[in-house]
Scaffold this motif. Structure first.
Motif, PDB file in Angstrom:
ATOM      1  N   GLN A 155      -4.285  -5.033   9.318  1.00 20.81           N
ATOM      2  CA  GLN A 155      -5.061  -3.813   9.088  1.00 20.81           C
ATOM      3  C   GLN A 155      -4.458  -2.963   7.978  1.00 20.81           C
ATOM      4  O   GLN A 155      -5.175  -2.442   7.125  1.00 20.81           O
ATOM      5  N   THR A 156      -3.134  -2.818   7.999  1.00 20.96           N
ATOM      6  CA  THR A 156      -2.470  -1.924   7.048  1.00 20.96           C
ATOM      7  C   THR A 156      -1.889  -2.663   5.840  1.00 20.96           C
ATOM      8  O   THR A 156      -1.573  -2.031   4.833  1.00 20.96           O
ATOM      9  N   MET A 157      -1.715  -3.977   5.970  1.00 18.06           N
ATOM     10  CA  MET A 157      -1.076  -4.808   4.947  1.00 18.06           C
ATOM     11  C   MET A 157       0.357  -4.364   4.680  1.00 18.06           C
ATOM     12  O   MET A 157       0.907  -4.585   3.608  1.00 18.06           O
ATOM     13  N   GLU A 158       0.978  -3.756   5.672  1.00 23.67           N
ATOM     14  CA  GLU A 158       2.381  -3.354   5.605  1.00 23.67           C
ATOM     15  C   GLU A 158       3.185  -4.234   6.550  1.00 23.67           C
ATOM     16  O   GLU A 158       2.665  -4.713   7.565  1.00 23.67           O
TER      17      GLU A 158
ATOM     18  N   PRO B 256      -3.576 -11.129   7.573  1.00 25.33           N
ATOM     19  CA  PRO B 256      -3.483 -10.414   6.297  1.00 25.33           C
ATOM     20  C   PRO B 256      -4.233 -11.130   5.175  1.00 25.33           C
ATOM     21  O   PRO B 256      -4.241 -12.361   5.107  1.00 25.33           O
TER      22      PRO B 256
ATOM     23  N   ASP C 216       0.958  -6.561   9.000  1.00 23.05           N
ATOM     24  CA  ASP C 216      -0.130  -6.133   9.867  1.00 23.05           C
ATOM     25  C   ASP C 216      -1.418  -6.327   9.077  1.00 23.05           C
ATOM     26  O   ASP C 216      -1.541  -5.819   7.962  1.00 23.05           O
TER      27      ASP C 216
ATOM     28  N   VAL D  46       5.451  -5.143   9.556  1.00 26.15           N
ATOM     29  CA  VAL D  46       5.624  -4.504  10.853  1.00 26.15           C
ATOM     30  C   VAL D  46       7.066  -4.039  10.991  1.00 26.15           C
ATOM     31  O   VAL D  46       7.991  -4.672  10.478  1.00 26.15           O
TER      32      VAL D  46
ATOM     33  N   ARG E 211       4.636 -11.376  14.952  1.00 29.29           N
ATOM     34  CA  ARG E 211       3.541 -11.024  14.042  1.00 29.29           C
ATOM     35  C   ARG E 211       3.176 -12.223  13.165  1.00 29.29           C
ATOM     36  O   ARG E 211       1.999 -12.482  12.928  1.00 29.29           O
TER      37      ARG E 211
END
Length: 128
Positions: free
Chosen positions: A39-42, A12, A37, A44, A54
């Motif tokens: 890719q999404t910066m959310e 991230p 994550d 998991v 993660r």
């Protein structure tokens, strides 16, 4: 000794005014990673084991970008909002590490960024 800023898109992006890691000589200081994550910066979805994996995957990505790996970790700090998760974090850690293990601290905290339940940072010592 000059500082080298470590940056990888496999972990991230920083969510504040800091670097993913800083290398000085053979020592790499890893900033805290929460279970985002890359890719999404959310955060998991899942239980503490999923979230811990993660975090270790994020730490590994930054360590590799610095020229090392988790085996080079000499100090690990684990921050948990619920120390009741300690045993499960240990189980996951055993999947990522083998002896000799890094030095480690586990610290109970009131809250973590973005509502995470686990965060880890550490220090690597790279081989010559």
């Amino acid at each position: 000794m000059p500082r080298q800023i470590i940056l990888t898109d496999r972990a991230p992006a920083a969510i504040g005014p800091y670097s993913q890691a800083v290398r000085v000589g053979r020592t790499v200081y890893l900033s805290g990673q929460i279970p985002l994550d890359p890719q999404t910066m959310e955060l998991v979805a899942g239980d503490i084991e999923v979230q811990t994996r993660r975090v270790f995957d994020n730490l590994r990505a930054v360590a590799e970008a610095a020229g090392g790996g988790l085996a080079d970790l000499v100090k690990l700090n684990v921050f948990l909002t619920d120390l009741g998760h300690f045993a499960r974090v240990n189980q996951v850690m055993a999947e990522y590490f083998q002896e000799p293990y890094p030095a480690r601290a586990a610290i109970g905290v009131a809250a973590l960024p973005k509502g995470a339940t686990v965060e880890m940072d550490g220090i690597l010592e790279l081989a010559d």
